[in-house]
Design a protein around this motif. Sequence first.
Motif, PDB file in Angstrom:
ATOM      1  N   LEU A   1       0.808  -1.216   0.000  1.00  6.53           N
ATOM      2  CA  LEU A   1       0.000   0.000   0.000  1.00  6.53           C
ATOM      3  C   LEU A   1       0.847   1.274   0.000  1.00  6.53           C
ATOM      4  N   HIS A   2       2.173   1.108  -0.130  1.00  5.63           N
ATOM      5  CA  HIS A   2       3.115   2.235  -0.182  1.00  5.63           C
ATOM      6  C   HIS A   2       3.035   3.113   1.078  1.00  5.63           C
ATOM      7  N   GLU A   3       2.829   2.472   2.227  1.00  6.62           N
ATOM      8  CA  GLU A   3       2.808   3.189   3.497  1.00  6.62           C
ATOM      9  C   GLU A   3       4.180   3.042   4.163  1.00  6.62           C
ATOM     10  N   ALA A   4       5.100   3.914   3.742  1.00  4.00           N
ATOM     11  CA  ALA A   4       6.488   3.805   4.183  1.00  4.00           C
ATOM     12  C   ALA A   4       6.622   3.948   5.690  1.00  4.00           C
ATOM     13  N   SER A   5       5.819   4.830   6.276  1.00  3.80           N
ATOM     14  CA  SER A   5       5.906   5.035   7.723  1.00  3.80           C
ATOM     15  C   SER A   5       5.572   3.761   8.489  1.00  3.80           C
ATOM     16  N   LEU A   6       4.556   3.021   8.037  1.00  2.00           N
ATOM     17  CA  LEU A   6       4.200   1.768   8.694  1.00  2.00           C
ATOM     18  C   LEU A   6       5.265   0.694   8.471  1.00  2.00           C
ATOM     19  N   VAL A   7       5.855   0.693   7.281  1.00  2.00           N
ATOM     20  CA  VAL A   7       6.930  -0.271   7.008  1.00  2.00           C
ATOM     21  C   VAL A   7       8.074  -0.070   7.991  1.00  2.00           C
ATOM     22  N   ILE A   8       8.491   1.181   8.173  1.00  2.00           N
ATOM     23  CA  ILE A   8       9.575   1.470   9.108  1.00  2.00           C
ATOM     24  C   ILE A   8       9.148   1.180  10.537  1.00  2.00           C
ATOM     25  N   SER A   9       7.885   1.423  10.857  1.00  2.00           N
ATOM     26  CA  SER A   9       7.381   1.125  12.198  1.00  2.00           C
ATOM     27  C   SER A   9       7.523  -0.354  12.517  1.00  2.00           C
ATOM     28  N   TYR A  10       7.161  -1.204  11.562  1.00  2.00           N
ATOM     29  CA  TYR A  10       7.281  -2.645  11.795  1.00  2.00           C
ATOM     30  C   TYR A  10       8.748  -3.078  11.848  1.00  2.00           C
ATOM     31  N   ILE A  11       9.615  -2.418  11.111  1.00  2.00           N
ATOM     32  CA  ILE A  11      11.047  -2.704  11.220  1.00  2.00           C
ATOM     33  C   ILE A  11      11.523  -2.407  12.639  1.00  2.00           C
ATOM     34  N   ILE A  12      11.069  -1.295  13.202  1.00  2.00           N
ATOM     35  CA  ILE A  12      11.444  -0.935  14.566  1.00  2.00           C
ATOM     36  C   ILE A  12      10.908  -1.962  15.558  1.00  2.00           C
ATOM     37  N   VAL A  13       9.686  -2.438  15.340  1.00  2.00           N
ATOM     38  CA  VAL A  13       9.102  -3.454  16.221  1.00  2.00           C
ATOM     39  C   VAL A  13       9.954  -4.729  16.212  1.00  2.00           C
ATOM     40  N   VAL A  14      10.336  -5.185  15.027  1.00  2.00           N
ATOM     41  CA  VAL A  14      11.174  -6.379  14.915  1.00  2.00           C
ATOM     42  C   VAL A  14      12.522  -6.149  15.590  1.00  2.00           C
ATOM     43  N   LEU A  15      13.081  -4.957  15.421  1.00  2.00           N
ATOM     44  CA  LEU A  15      14.364  -4.634  16.048  1.00  2.00           C
ATOM     45  C   LEU A  15      14.249  -4.644  17.569  1.00  2.00           C
ATOM     46  N   ILE A  16      13.179  -4.074  18.096  1.00  2.00           N
ATOM     47  CA  ILE A  16      13.001  -4.027  19.548  1.00  2.00           C
ATOM     48  C   ILE A  16      12.861  -5.429  20.124  1.00  2.00           C
ATOM     49  N   ILE A  17      12.060  -6.273  19.467  1.00  2.00           N
ATOM     50  CA  ILE A  17      11.903  -7.646  19.945  1.00  2.00           C
ATOM     51  C   ILE A  17      13.250  -8.367  19.933  1.00  2.00           C
ATOM     52  N   GLY A  18      14.011  -8.204  18.848  1.00  2.00           N
ATOM     53  CA  GLY A  18      15.314  -8.848  18.770  1.00  2.00           C
ATOM     54  C   GLY A  18      16.255  -8.384  19.863  1.00  2.00           C
ATOM     55  N   ILE A  19      16.237  -7.080  20.169  1.00  2.00           N
ATOM     56  CA  ILE A  19      17.104  -6.537  21.224  1.00  2.00           C
ATOM     57  C   ILE A  19      16.705  -7.083  22.591  1.00  2.00           C
ATOM     58  N   LEU A  20      15.404  -7.154  22.866  1.00  2.00           N
ATOM     59  CA  LEU A  20      14.943  -7.650  24.160  1.00  2.00           C
ATOM     60  C   LEU A  20      15.346  -9.115  24.370  1.00  2.00           C
ATOM     61  N   ILE A  21      15.189  -9.929  23.336  1.00  2.00           N
ATOM     62  CA  ILE A  21      15.591 -11.332  23.459  1.00  2.00           C
ATOM     63  C   ILE A  21      17.106 -11.441  23.624  1.00  2.00           C
ATOM     64  N   ASP A  22      17.846 -10.592  22.916  1.00  2.00           N
ATOM     65  CA  ASP A  22      19.296 -10.604  23.045  1.00  2.00           C
ATOM     66  C   ASP A  22      19.723 -10.221  24.459  1.00  2.00           C
ATOM     67  N   ILE A  23      19.001  -9.275  25.074  1.00  2.00           N
ATOM     68  CA  ILE A  23      19.309  -8.890  26.452  1.00  2.00           C
ATOM     69  C   ILE A  23      19.111 -10.078  27.395  1.00  2.00           C
ATOM     70  N   LEU A  24      18.047 -10.856  27.164  1.00  2.00           N
ATOM     71  CA  LEU A  24      17.810 -12.039  27.995  1.00  2.00           C
ATOM     72  C   LEU A  24      18.959 -13.041  27.877  1.00  2.00           C
ATOM     73  N   PHE A  25      19.408 -13.292  26.647  1.00  2.00           N
ATOM     74  CA  PHE A  25      20.521 -14.222  26.455  1.00  2.00           C
ATOM     75  C   PHE A  25      21.801 -13.673  27.084  1.00  2.00           C
ATOM     76  N   ASN A  26      22.060 -12.383  26.916  1.00  2.00           N
ATOM     77  CA  ASN A  26      23.263 -11.790  27.499  1.00  2.00           C
ATOM     78  C   ASN A  26      23.230 -11.849  29.018  1.00  2.00           C
ATOM     79  N   THR A  27      22.048 -11.644  29.599  1.00  2.00           N
ATOM     80  CA  THR A  27      21.917 -11.723  31.050  1.00  2.00           C
ATOM     81  C   THR A  27      22.253 -13.121  31.553  1.00  2.00           C
ATOM     82  N   ALA A  28      21.709 -14.134  30.867  1.00  2.00           N
ATOM     83  CA  ALA A  28      21.996 -15.518  31.252  1.00  2.00           C
ATOM     84  C   ALA A  28      23.473 -15.846  31.058  1.00  2.00           C
TER      85      ALA A  28
END
Length: 290
Positions: free
Chosen positions: A250-277
């Motif tokens: 639908l050429h909604e660039a703002s939403l595309v970038i928003s979902y990229i940020i969501v994926v990045l945040i989830i990846g960072i949070l899981i990485d923090i869990l692994f680093n903590t362990a």
Amino acid sequence: MPTEVITADKTADEVSGLDALELAPRPEKGDRGRRIWNSAWPKLLAVAIAIAAWQLVVLSEWKPTYVLPGPVEVFADLKELATTPDFWDGVRLTLTRAFTGFLLAVAIGTVIGAAVSRFAPLRAAIGSLITGLQTMPSIMWFPLAILLFQLSESAIMFVVVIGAAPSVANGLISGIDYVPRTWLRVGQVLGMKGLSKYRHLILPASLPSFISGLKQGWAFSWRSLMAGELLVIVPGALSVGARMQNARDLHEASLVISYIIVVLIIGILIDILFNTADNALRKRWGLTGN
């Protein structure tokens, strides 16, 4: 029979005593707030630098704003998106797929890794194959997965598992290979054999490398899942990847970038869990400073 039980308990106690000699003393509790801040401020600074660089690129008018919107517009859309139930349904579906595929990969990879490290002929037969599968791009499996399972959840799970399991297996194999020979000799002197040897000596000693393998396996499974959700759109399953693909159509660039940020945040949070362990384990074994 009672003598055997007493001997087994005595062996376990001796092993625990030997482990205690290797373990670092537990650090005293300090200022938790200061520790959290010392860990958080470099990450916050990196985020601020990335956002500033993003804004500078937008201001340079390298691309029109309908193609590359600025941080203000994207974060406003992301805030609005996060208030909708459909968004959280998509996140929940994606995380369910991720953890299901990862747990299957851990189970399969652990069994394969233990078997390969235990039997030399098996290692000679498939040791190099495991490494080859680990280095193979996950995207290459999707044409076969779609032929085998059509556009379904099974096609996505197939690629996630086959992308992550080799990393888990190699992590366990590497950990077992680097168990000190002196530890094995001590275990032999204490009468450890079979499952007891693996339970009380080999598996605990290989745990640091195994956790590294798990962390790498998660990275492979997460990347495979994101590729799968973009390529395999299951009807009625609006995951994060499917919603991102719809926004792109639908050429909604703002939403595309928003979902990229969501994926990045989830990846960072899981990485923090692994680093903590990982950090907790390293400190426990005296491999880092307090």
